[in-house]
Scaffold this motif. Sequence first.
Motif, PDB file in Angstrom:
ATOM      1  N   ARG A  50       8.791   3.032  -9.120  1.00  0.00           N
ATOM      2  CA  ARG A  50       9.786   2.678  -8.110  1.00  0.00           C
ATOM      3  C   ARG A  50       9.072   2.563  -6.769  1.00  0.00           C
ATOM      4  NH1 ARG A  50      14.765   1.588  -9.969  1.00  0.00           N
ATOM      5  NH2 ARG A  50      15.565   1.877  -7.866  1.00  0.00           N
ATOM      6  N   VAL A  51       9.468   1.586  -5.978  1.00  0.00           N
ATOM      7  CA  VAL A  51       8.857   1.352  -4.676  1.00  0.00           C
ATOM      8  C   VAL A  51       9.933   1.575  -3.610  1.00  0.00           C
ATOM      9  CG1 VAL A  51       7.726  -0.359  -3.209  1.00  0.00           C
ATOM     10  CG2 VAL A  51       7.271  -0.351  -5.675  1.00  0.00           C
ATOM     11  N   ARG A  52       9.657   2.454  -2.668  1.00  0.00           N
ATOM     12  CA  ARG A  52      10.602   2.694  -1.577  1.00  0.00           C
ATOM     13  C   ARG A  52      10.603   1.508  -0.636  1.00  0.00           C
ATOM     14  NH1 ARG A  52      10.438   9.051  -0.004  1.00  0.00           N
ATOM     15  NH2 ARG A  52      10.982   9.772  -2.081  1.00  0.00           N
ATOM     16  N   ILE A  53      11.803   1.143  -0.188  1.00  0.00           N
ATOM     17  CA  ILE A  53      12.003  -0.031   0.651  1.00  0.00           C
ATOM     18  C   ILE A  53      12.563   0.400   2.009  1.00  0.00           C
ATOM     19  CG2 ILE A  53      13.183  -2.260   0.825  1.00  0.00           C
ATOM     20  CD1 ILE A  53      11.219  -2.117  -1.542  1.00  0.00           C
ATOM     21  N   ALA A  54      12.066  -0.173   3.082  1.00  0.00           N
ATOM     22  CA  ALA A  54      12.592   0.062   4.433  1.00  0.00           C
ATOM     23  C   ALA A  54      13.175  -1.248   4.930  1.00  0.00           C
ATOM     24  CB  ALA A  54      11.474   0.527   5.362  1.00  0.00           C
ATOM     25  N   GLY A  55      14.317  -1.179   5.591  1.00  0.00           N
ATOM     26  CA  GLY A  55      14.872  -2.406   6.138  1.00  0.00           C
ATOM     27  C   GLY A  55      16.367  -2.369   6.334  1.00  0.00           C
ATOM     28  N   LEU A  61       9.098   2.999   7.986  1.00  0.00           N
ATOM     29  CA  LEU A  61       7.659   3.061   7.763  1.00  0.00           C
ATOM     30  C   LEU A  61       7.043   3.969   8.824  1.00  0.00           C
ATOM     31  CD1 LEU A  61       7.077  -0.765   7.169  1.00  0.00           C
ATOM     32  CD2 LEU A  61       7.286   1.025   5.437  1.00  0.00           C
ATOM     33  N   HIS A  62       5.785   4.309   8.658  1.00  0.00           N
ATOM     34  CA  HIS A  62       5.080   5.148   9.620  1.00  0.00           C
ATOM     35  C   HIS A  62       4.970   4.419  10.960  1.00  0.00           C
ATOM     36  CE1 HIS A  62       3.626   8.047   6.577  1.00  0.00           C
ATOM     37  NE2 HIS A  62       3.675   6.989   5.778  1.00  0.00           N
ATOM     38  N   THR A  65      -0.471   6.411  13.396  1.00  0.00           N
ATOM     39  CA  THR A  65      -1.590   6.554  12.469  1.00  0.00           C
ATOM     40  C   THR A  65      -2.352   7.832  12.799  1.00  0.00           C
ATOM     41  OG1 THR A  65      -3.198   5.390  13.844  1.00  0.00           O
ATOM     42  CG2 THR A  65      -1.864   4.032  12.334  1.00  0.00           C
ATOM     43  N   ALA A  66      -3.193   8.266  11.884  1.00  0.00           N
ATOM     44  CA  ALA A  66      -3.988   9.481  12.092  1.00  0.00           C
ATOM     45  C   ALA A  66      -4.947   9.331  13.271  1.00  0.00           C
ATOM     46  CB  ALA A  66      -4.762   9.823  10.824  1.00  0.00           C
ATOM     47  N   ASP A  67      -5.353   8.100  13.586  1.00  0.00           N
ATOM     48  CA  ASP A  67      -6.277   7.887  14.708  1.00  0.00           C
ATOM     49  C   ASP A  67      -5.562   7.399  15.971  1.00  0.00           C
ATOM     50  OD1 ASP A  67      -5.769   5.402  13.585  1.00  0.00           O
ATOM     51  OD2 ASP A  67      -7.833   4.705  13.728  1.00  0.00           O
ATOM     52  N   SER A  68      -4.283   7.755  16.096  1.00  0.00           N
ATOM     53  CA  SER A  68      -3.515   7.630  17.342  1.00  0.00           C
ATOM     54  C   SER A  68      -3.040   6.237  17.732  1.00  0.00           C
ATOM     55  CB  SER A  68      -4.299   8.243  18.522  1.00  0.00           C
ATOM     56  OG  SER A  68      -4.576   9.593  18.267  1.00  0.00           O
ATOM     57  N   TRP A  69      -2.860   5.339  16.785  1.00  0.00           N
ATOM     58  CA  TRP A  69      -2.170   4.094  17.082  1.00  0.00           C
ATOM     59  C   TRP A  69      -0.675   4.359  16.944  1.00  0.00           C
ATOM     60  CZ3 TRP A  69      -4.351  -0.206  19.016  1.00  0.00           C
ATOM     61  CH2 TRP A  69      -5.749  -0.322  18.927  1.00  0.00           C
ATOM     62  N   THR A  70       0.134   3.776  17.819  1.00  0.00           N
ATOM     63  CA  THR A  70       1.577   4.029  17.848  1.00  0.00           C
ATOM     64  C   THR A  70       2.338   2.723  18.010  1.00  0.00           C
ATOM     65  OG1 THR A  70       1.161   6.154  18.928  1.00  0.00           O
ATOM     66  CG2 THR A  70       3.397   5.295  19.068  1.00  0.00           C
ATOM     67  N   LEU A  71       3.481   2.637  17.341  1.00  0.00           N
ATOM     68  CA  LEU A  71       4.379   1.485  17.473  1.00  0.00           C
ATOM     69  C   LEU A  71       5.678   1.925  18.121  1.00  0.00           C
ATOM     70  CD1 LEU A  71       4.029  -0.096  13.931  1.00  0.00           C
ATOM     71  CD2 LEU A  71       3.103  -0.996  16.072  1.00  0.00           C
ATOM     72  N   GLU A  72       6.249   1.036  18.914  1.00  0.00           N
ATOM     73  CA  GLU A  72       7.551   1.272  19.526  1.00  0.00           C
ATOM     74  C   GLU A  72       8.293  -0.058  19.586  1.00  0.00           C
ATOM     75  OE1 GLU A  72       9.542   2.747  23.725  1.00  0.00           O
ATOM     76  OE2 GLU A  72       7.382   2.797  23.508  1.00  0.00           O
ATOM     77  N   VAL A  73       9.611   0.000  19.386  1.00  0.00           N
ATOM     78  CA  VAL A  73      10.448  -1.185  19.530  1.00  0.00           C
ATOM     79  C   VAL A  73      11.235  -1.058  20.827  1.00  0.00           C
ATOM     80  CG1 VAL A  73      12.429  -2.450  18.602  1.00  0.00           C
ATOM     81  CG2 VAL A  73      10.624  -1.683  17.084  1.00  0.00           C
ATOM     82  N   VAL A  74      11.226  -2.126  21.607  1.00  0.00           N
ATOM     83  CA  VAL A  74      12.010  -2.178  22.838  1.00  0.00           C
ATOM     84  C   VAL A  74      12.884  -3.418  22.801  1.00  0.00           C
ATOM     85  CG1 VAL A  74      10.336  -0.874  24.204  1.00  0.00           C
ATOM     86  CG2 VAL A  74      10.180  -3.366  24.108  1.00  0.00           C
ATOM     87  N   PRO A 119       0.692   4.128   4.751  1.00  0.00           N
ATOM     88  CA  PRO A 119       0.278   5.532   4.848  1.00  0.00           C
ATOM     89  C   PRO A 119      -1.170   5.713   5.305  1.00  0.00           C
ATOM     90  CG  PRO A 119       1.613   5.229   2.904  1.00  0.00           C
ATOM     91  CD  PRO A 119       1.349   3.846   3.474  1.00  0.00           C
ATOM     92  N   SER A 120      -2.051   4.771   4.952  1.00  0.00           N
ATOM     93  CA  SER A 120      -3.455   4.878   5.371  1.00  0.00           C
ATOM     94  C   SER A 120      -3.648   4.500   6.834  1.00  0.00           C
ATOM     95  CB  SER A 120      -4.334   3.961   4.513  1.00  0.00           C
ATOM     96  OG  SER A 120      -4.077   2.600   4.841  1.00  0.00           O
ATOM     97  N   GLY A 121      -2.686   3.801   7.418  1.00  0.00           N
ATOM     98  CA  GLY A 121      -2.813   3.324   8.784  1.00  0.00           C
ATOM     99  C   GLY A 121      -3.630   2.058   8.910  1.00  0.00           C
ATOM    100  N   GLN A 122      -4.075   1.513   7.795  1.00  0.00           N
ATOM    101  CA  GLN A 122      -4.934   0.328   7.827  1.00  0.00           C
ATOM    102  C   GLN A 122      -4.158  -0.987   7.826  1.00  0.00           C
ATOM    103  OE1 GLN A 122      -8.459   0.615   8.218  1.00  0.00           O
ATOM    104  NE2 GLN A 122      -7.551   2.592   8.731  1.00  0.00           N
ATOM    105  N   THR A 123      -2.874  -0.941   7.472  1.00  0.00           N
ATOM    106  CA  THR A 123      -2.048  -2.146   7.447  1.00  0.00           C
ATOM    107  C   THR A 123      -0.826  -1.932   8.311  1.00  0.00           C
ATOM    108  OG1 THR A 123      -2.775  -2.729   5.215  1.00  0.00           O
ATOM    109  CG2 THR A 123      -0.731  -3.721   5.964  1.00  0.00           C
ATOM    110  N   LEU A 124      -0.455  -2.950   9.053  1.00  0.00           N
ATOM    111  CA  LEU A 124       0.746  -2.954   9.877  1.00  0.00           C
ATOM    112  C   LEU A 124       1.633  -4.073   9.361  1.00  0.00           C
ATOM    113  CD1 LEU A 124       2.541  -2.443  12.377  1.00  0.00           C
ATOM    114  CD2 LEU A 124       0.913  -3.802  13.697  1.00  0.00           C
TER     115      LEU A 124
END
Length: 149
Positions: A50-55, A61-62, A65-74, A119-124
């Motif tokens: 089973r694959v969890r779906i967001a939407g 989704l995350h 990331t572990a190396d401090s990249w951050t997303l925000e919606v405005v 989860p790895s932070g490598q894909t957005l």
Amino acid sequence: MVVSRDGHGLFDAVTGEKIARDRDPDPEDSTPDAVADLSCPGLGPVAGSRVRIAGLFGGGLHTTTADSWTLEVVSPAWPNERVLLSHDGGMPHSGPHGERWWHIFHSYYSELRAFGFSPSGQTLAIATSSDLSLWTRRTDHSHSSSVEA
């Protein structure tokens, strides 16, 4: 994995290539709201899981990331939302645009449905009602891809 009115699709998050497609999923499993964990049956190489779906039906989704990249919606011009990316854990607007934060997406023609990191932070991934955009990063270079959902 993408769930839309046209069926289910599984994409390679690095290349954007469509790996598997089910244009006629079982109606009992065709949308993630049918089960408590917002998941759908996998297809192709993830068939049998089973694959969890967001939407549209919820989930997420995350956003960091572990190396401090951050997303925000405005939404300065609601209902057109924008996705901002920042580095070093700082909130967007805390430093000069293009140095500490970037405006990476503007949903001016389609509804924003989901956004976030793997989860790895490598894909957005950013999904709208019409498109899926994927960005991947590696330590030596970046690659981006945009595909139609």
